[in-house]
Motif scaffolding. Structure first.
Motif, PDB file in Angstrom:
ATOM      1  N   ASN A  47       0.814  -1.217   0.000  1.00  0.00           N
ATOM      2  CA  ASN A  47       0.000   0.000   0.000  1.00  0.00           C
ATOM      3  C   ASN A  47       0.845   1.264   0.000  1.00  0.00           C
ATOM      4  OD1 ASN A  47      -3.344  -0.187   1.376  1.00  0.00           O
ATOM      5  ND2 ASN A  47      -2.350  -1.595  -0.015  1.00  0.00           N
ATOM      6  N   ASN A  48       2.152   1.137   0.253  1.00  0.00           N
ATOM      7  CA  ASN A  48       3.043   2.281   0.090  1.00  0.00           C
ATOM      8  C   ASN A  48       3.974   2.087  -1.108  1.00  0.00           C
ATOM      9  OD1 ASN A  48       4.433   0.256   1.400  1.00  0.00           O
ATOM     10  ND2 ASN A  48       5.736   1.643   2.570  1.00  0.00           N
ATOM     11  N   GLY A  49       3.471   1.346  -2.096  1.00  0.00           N
ATOM     12  CA  GLY A  49       4.233   1.156  -3.328  1.00  0.00           C
ATOM     13  C   GLY A  49       3.813   2.147  -4.406  1.00  0.00           C
ATOM     14  N   LEU A  50       4.557   2.108  -5.501  1.00  0.00           N
ATOM     15  CA  LEU A  50       4.234   2.914  -6.679  1.00  0.00           C
ATOM     16  C   LEU A  50       4.325   2.034  -7.912  1.00  0.00           C
ATOM     17  CD1 LEU A  50       6.231   6.240  -6.048  1.00  0.00           C
ATOM     18  CD2 LEU A  50       3.736   5.985  -6.086  1.00  0.00           C
TER      19      LEU A  50
ATOM     20  N   ASP B 120       2.027  10.511  -2.026  1.00  0.00           N
ATOM     21  CA  ASP B 120       2.257   9.132  -2.467  1.00  0.00           C
ATOM     22  C   ASP B 120       3.735   8.852  -2.640  1.00  0.00           C
ATOM     23  OD1 ASP B 120      -0.310   8.096  -2.555  1.00  0.00           O
ATOM     24  OD2 ASP B 120      -0.719   8.962  -4.526  1.00  0.00           O
ATOM     25  N   PRO B 121       4.241   7.713  -2.254  1.00  0.00           N
ATOM     26  CA  PRO B 121       3.479   6.543  -1.785  1.00  0.00           C
ATOM     27  C   PRO B 121       3.184   6.562  -0.297  1.00  0.00           C
ATOM     28  CG  PRO B 121       5.782   5.979  -1.935  1.00  0.00           C
ATOM     29  CD  PRO B 121       5.682   7.404  -2.369  1.00  0.00           C
TER      30      PRO B 121
ATOM     31  N   GLY C 258       4.843   5.471   5.596  1.00  0.00           N
ATOM     32  CA  GLY C 258       4.936   4.866   4.266  1.00  0.00           C
ATOM     33  C   GLY C 258       6.238   5.138   3.566  1.00  0.00           C
TER      34      GLY C 258
ATOM     35  N   PHE D 206      -0.291   4.356   6.346  1.00  0.00           N
ATOM     36  CA  PHE D 206      -0.049   4.589   4.919  1.00  0.00           C
ATOM     37  C   PHE D 206      -1.109   3.900   4.073  1.00  0.00           C
ATOM     38  CE2 PHE D 206       1.647   0.401   4.013  1.00  0.00           C
ATOM     39  CZ  PHE D 206       2.325   0.023   5.150  1.00  0.00           C
ATOM     40  N   GLY D 207      -1.152   4.287   2.817  1.00  0.00           N
ATOM     41  CA  GLY D 207      -2.111   3.681   1.898  1.00  0.00           C
ATOM     42  C   GLY D 207      -3.534   4.141   2.139  1.00  0.00           C
TER      43      GLY D 207
ATOM     44  N   VAL E 130      -3.905   1.017   7.702  1.00  0.00           N
ATOM     45  CA  VAL E 130      -3.365   0.982   6.338  1.00  0.00           C
ATOM     46  C   VAL E 130      -4.488   0.723   5.329  1.00  0.00           C
ATOM     47  CG1 VAL E 130      -1.880  -0.358   4.779  1.00  0.00           C
ATOM     48  CG2 VAL E 130      -1.094   0.170   7.093  1.00  0.00           C
ATOM     49  N   GLY E 131      -4.427   1.450   4.227  1.00  0.00           N
ATOM     50  CA  GLY E 131      -5.239   1.107   3.058  1.00  0.00           C
ATOM     51  C   GLY E 131      -6.724   1.297   3.237  1.00  0.00           C
ATOM     52  N   ASN E 132      -7.112   2.245   4.048  1.00  0.00           N
ATOM     53  CA  ASN E 132      -8.533   2.544   4.160  1.00  0.00           C
ATOM     54  C   ASN E 132      -8.928   3.553   3.083  1.00  0.00           C
ATOM     55  OD1 ASN E 132      -9.165   1.033   6.765  1.00  0.00           O
ATOM     56  ND2 ASN E 132      -7.372   2.257   7.342  1.00  0.00           N
ATOM     57  N   ARG E 133     -10.195   3.511   2.659  1.00  0.00           N
ATOM     58  CA  ARG E 133     -10.569   4.288   1.481  1.00  0.00           C
ATOM     59  C   ARG E 133     -10.573   5.781   1.760  1.00  0.00           C
ATOM     60  NH1 ARG E 133     -14.454   6.518  -1.546  1.00  0.00           N
ATOM     61  NH2 ARG E 133     -16.158   6.303  -0.055  1.00  0.00           N
TER      62      ARG E 133
ATOM     63  N   ASN F 137      -6.509   7.073   1.992  1.00  0.00           N
ATOM     64  CA  ASN F 137      -6.797   7.917   0.846  1.00  0.00           C
ATOM     65  C   ASN F 137      -7.302   9.292   1.267  1.00  0.00           C
ATOM     66  OD1 ASN F 137      -6.504   7.558  -2.042  1.00  0.00           O
ATOM     67  ND2 ASN F 137      -8.660   8.093  -2.082  1.00  0.00           N
TER      68      ASN F 137
ATOM     69  N   LEU G  92      -8.874   2.864  -5.639  1.00  0.00           N
ATOM     70  CA  LEU G  92      -8.355   3.362  -4.364  1.00  0.00           C
ATOM     71  C   LEU G  92      -9.121   4.560  -3.810  1.00  0.00           C
ATOM     72  CD1 LEU G  92      -4.514   2.923  -4.904  1.00  0.00           C
ATOM     73  CD2 LEU G  92      -6.199   1.305  -4.013  1.00  0.00           C
TER      74      LEU G  92
ATOM     75  N   GLY H  24      -3.543  -4.193   3.471  1.00  0.00           N
ATOM     76  CA  GLY H  24      -4.245  -3.005   3.004  1.00  0.00           C
ATOM     77  C   GLY H  24      -5.296  -3.346   1.973  1.00  0.00           C
ATOM     78  N   ARG H  25      -5.601  -2.340   1.143  1.00  0.00           N
ATOM     79  CA  ARG H  25      -6.724  -2.472   0.213  1.00  0.00           C
ATOM     80  C   ARG H  25      -6.231  -2.286  -1.218  1.00  0.00           C
ATOM     81  NH1 ARG H  25     -10.618   1.188  -1.812  1.00  0.00           N
ATOM     82  NH2 ARG H  25      -9.389   2.819  -0.834  1.00  0.00           N
TER      83      ARG H  25
END
Lengths: 406, 399
Positions: free
Chosen positions: A34-37, B368-369, B360, B329-330, B305-308, B332, A76, A71-72
């Motif tokens: 989730n912290n990638g590009l 980002d990221p 992140g 991180f991740g 992490v990774g919540n919308r 939005n 996104l 993560g998700r």
């Protein structure tokens, strides 16, 4: 049961133990986080993970492993389109009609398991994951994914006749279609959960045999498991609980069930429809369903199983069925088909052919058969079947310990 | 953790608790048997040779501290005629009394012989709770010895109004309200699953409750707590509309997972106070990861992490909030405010401490990221120093 079938069962079980849903990892895996590009051909290393699984698949070679961080993954920002940086490369109403397309034989694992790793189609009209490559894997035990958010379709599908696919450790929740649809031969579905999906929890069209379906749970779906076209496949230690229709539904199938459970389903626990032939049910339980086992196909053997406490008949054998053996099993506590004007029918034979029902325990301590607190073998008119077909009866309950997680 | 190992782990944890009855280690009473091949009889059924047909009859025949063992099969309205008045039916009270199918009004221990997968307590759509615990120190289930609780039309799978219930190894599926609804204090709720219930999966009022290794899947709300302090550890909330909603004060949440819920992962209610959240995963939810109201909450070592939407949203009026030594991180956008990558979004009009987190990237908050800090008016976030690499947070939640 024939020696040949026993040998096949044993070799299948051994194969399951060996496979365990895992494939060997060769070389360093490609990483997704989730912290990638995303970057064509550039992302995937530890220092520069990809953001989308789709990009990692595009960058992968055959046989590679892709390791996905928590993560998700999907749309996104939830804007309804899969066109922002890091979004999965979904094809909506075109191409694969899917969010993630696995078109190479790669192994895709989550780092932290299904509880931490979410594949979310955001209600788009797509399959969440579609696999079109033989030899591909999605997840393993403890390294799977949570799959959700398909607006009108299924979670994980392998629609072509791709073979040797492994789907393990995943959880499919609340989909508009089926949780997992798997076609082909030599496939493995291991330790997946399918919950609250409008279609089937699991749908298998298993052509060519050699498939293993083990340790999966289907809860509160339209139906739990539907198997079509299976040939000598193994279905071991699965549970179908409280599905809206049937627990296990079999069409044109010959396969072996070992240690499976169907409980609390509103339809039949096990439903063997016409053209099912050569099904064996061992060490399994059908409890608290609309009916326990409903048989319209041929050549069913039920052995060392429990069919207890179902609303209707325990085992219902319909007119066209032949070659049915119900042996060394428990048949009691079934209400017995009030809809047919019958009571306490642990077994109802409405066919013209005899049903062999020796060695069963009917709930009575003296080895007898009869009404409450026991069950009895009924004919279609509500009378008893010929004594020779169910004698001798067992004098005490047969121990049955299914292999499902409790 | 493999399933067998998890069960052993859970059994060891539960056995260590002094007030818990376990199969084979009854509190000194006798054992009564219930079975689908049994026949009810006042004061006469319950022996191994003459088991009762209904659990209600066994409870009526039981003395304090007795153990009741229930065979596989189905218990409820046996012929599905819509009334609980035939031989062997449970002695349900519909629109009267307990409003329940099975009332446990004595201190007894109730176990299935073969587990929740094959022992079905089915209210068949009646407007009653499936099980109602009306006495203190009742035990319902053990690891591998629980029940499948289904079919409440408009109530709970299991409801308790008494204290110190031990509820272990059960599954509540498809009930009209809560899966498990426990008022009162000092409950142990462990190794259960609540799936597809129309209300809350696990709802707990009272104080001193231990909620351990349960799973809430596909309910309206996974877990809801009031009052407190309680210990909530190693639970899973996934596929619900809201994962966890916590009120009251002084609760400790450790190593839980709130993931893949369609709305907010975790809500700390208005007027809540003094929560400790440590080592939890709040990931991949369809809205914010955490929505924080109340005061004096400490969040440490969590992975958000990774919540919308934003990872953590601190609402107006919240105070003394600390989010530290975790992953952010991740996450939005706060879309309607034009902000992006909000790991923490502070609308409290005060300061939020967000020290030593991993955002992140090694350099700390940014685009980002990685994630960044987002502030509303009169609000601030203190985020230095930052962690240069991801924290390992491995919650051992239930399957």
């Amino acid at each position: 049961m024939t020696t040949r079938r026993l040998r096949r069962v044993c070799s299948g079980l051994l194969a399951l133990l060996v496979v365990g849903g895992a494939r060997a990892v060769s070389g360093a895996p490609l990483l997704v986080a989730n912290n990638g590009l995303d970057g064509p051909a550039t992302c995937g290393s530890k220092g520069a993970p990809c953001r989308s699984i789709s990009q990692a698949i595009a960058n992968a070679q055959e046989g590679d492993t892709i390791l996905v961080g928590p993560g998700r993954y999907g749309d996104l920002n939830g804007d309804g389109a899969f066109d922002d940086p890091g979004d999965e490369a979904a094809e909506v109403d075109t191409g694969c009609d899917c969010m993630i397309h696995v078109d190479k034989p790669v192994t895709i694992l989550s780092r932290d398991g299904a509880g931490a790793t979410i594949l979310d189609a955001g209600s788009a009209s797509v399959f969440v994951v579609r696999i079109d490559a033989g030899g591909a894997s999605l997840g393993e035990v403890g390294k799977g994914f949570t799959v959700l958010g398909s607006g009108d379709s299924s979670g994980i599908v392998a629609l072509s006749s791709a073979a040797e696919i492994v789907i393990a450790g995943n959880r499919m929740i609340g989909l508009a279609g089926t949780g997992l649809s798997l076609l082909g031969r030599g496939n493995t579905a291991l330790a997946n959960d399918s919950i609250g999906n409008a279609g089937f929890g699991f749908f298998f069209r298993l052509e060519g045999g050699g498939n293993s379906i083990a340790g999966n749970e289907a809860i509160l779906n339209g139906s739990g498991f539907e198997l079509r076209g299976a040939r000598d496949d193994l279905v071991v230690g699965n549970a179908a609980l409280r599905n809206e229709v049937d627990g296990f539904r079999l069409l044109e199938v010959s396969c072996t069930f070992i240690g499976d459970v169907a409980a609390g389903n509103l339809g039949h626990g096990f439903s063997l429809t016409a053209n099912s032939r050569g099904v064996v049910i061992l060490g399994s339980v059908a409890a608290g369903n609309g009916r326990g086992i409903n048989v319209t196909g041929d050549s069913l053997v039920v052995s060392r199983s429990s069919v207890v406490g179902n609303y209707g008949v325990g085992v219902a054998v319909h007119a066209a069925a032949t070659g049915i053996e119900i042996e060394q099993s428990n048949l009691f506590g079934n209400n017995g088909g009030a809809d047919l004007g019958l009571t306490n029918c642990g077994l109802l034979n409405a066919s013209a052919a005899p049903v062999l029902a020796g060695g069963n325990f009917w709930g009575l301590p003296n080895g007898g058969v009869g009404s409450d607190p026991g069950d009895r073998p009924c004919d279609a008119a509500g009378g008893f079947l010929p004594t020779a077909t169910f004698s001798p009866a067992a004098r005490k309950e047969i121990k049955v310990r299914p292999r499902v997680a409790q | 953790m493999p399933h067998a190992a998890r069960r052993l782990h859970l059994m060891a944890l539960i056995a260590a608790l002094p007030f818990v009855g376990m199969p084979g280690s009854a509190r000194g009473g006798t054992t009564l048997y219930v079975d689908n091949k049994g026949t009810d009889g006042p004061a006469t059924c319950g022996t191994k040779a003459a088991p009762c047909r209904s659990i209600s009859q066994a409870i009526a025949n039981a003395q304090l501290d007795d153990t009741i063992l229930v065979g596989a099969g189905r218990y409820g309205d046996l012929n599905d005629d819509g009334s609980f008045d035939d031989p062997g039916d449970e002695a349900a009270e519909v629109d009267t009394g307990c409003d329940c199918m099975l009332k446990i009004d004595k201190r007894v221990s109730l176990f299935s012989l073969s587990g929740a997968g094959v022992t079905v307590l089915d209210a068949a759509g009646a407007s009653i709770a499936v099980v109602h615990v009306a006495a203190a120190s009742v035990t319902v289930g053990a690891p591998g010895r629980g029940f499948l609780l289904v079919g409440s039309g408009d109530s709970a799978g299991l409801r308790s109004a008494a204290n110190a219930a031990v509820v272990v190894g059960n599954r509540a599926i498809d009930n009209g309200e809560q899966g498990f609804d426990l008022d009162g204090n000092l409950h142990l709720v462990a190794g259960n699953r609540a799936i597809g219930n129309s209300g809350v999966g696990f709802e707990l009022g009272g104080i001193g409750n231990t909620v351990l290794e349960n799973a809430a899947l596909y309910n309206e709300v996974g877990f809801e707590t009031f009052d407190g302090p309680n210990l909530v550890q190693s639970n899973l909330a996934s596929g619900n509309e809201i994962g966890v909603r916590a009120g009251g004060s002084g609760a400790t949440f450790v190593a839980n997972v709130a993931s893949g819920n369609s709305g907010i992962g975790w809500v700390l209610r208005v007027a809540s106070a003094g929560f400790m959240l440590r080592g939890n995963l709040v990931q991949g939810n369809g809205s914010q990861g955490l929505l924080i109201s109340g005061s004096s909450h400490v969040l440490t070592g969590n992975s958000i992490v990774g919540n919308r939407l934003s990872g953590v949203l601190v609402l107006s009026g919240a105070s003394a909030i600390s989010v530290e030594q975790g992953n952010l991180f991740g996450n939005n956008d706060a879309l309607d405010l034009g902000m992006r990558n909000c790991g923490v979004f502070n609308l409290s009009m005060g300061n939020v401490l967000a020290l030593e987190n991993f955002w992140g990237t090694p350099s700390g908050p940014g685009g980002d990221p990685g994630d960044t800090v987002c502030n509303g008016v009169f609000s601030s976030i203190e985020f230095g120093p930052v962690a240069a690499k991801e924290f390992k947070v491995k919650a051992e939640a239930a399957r």
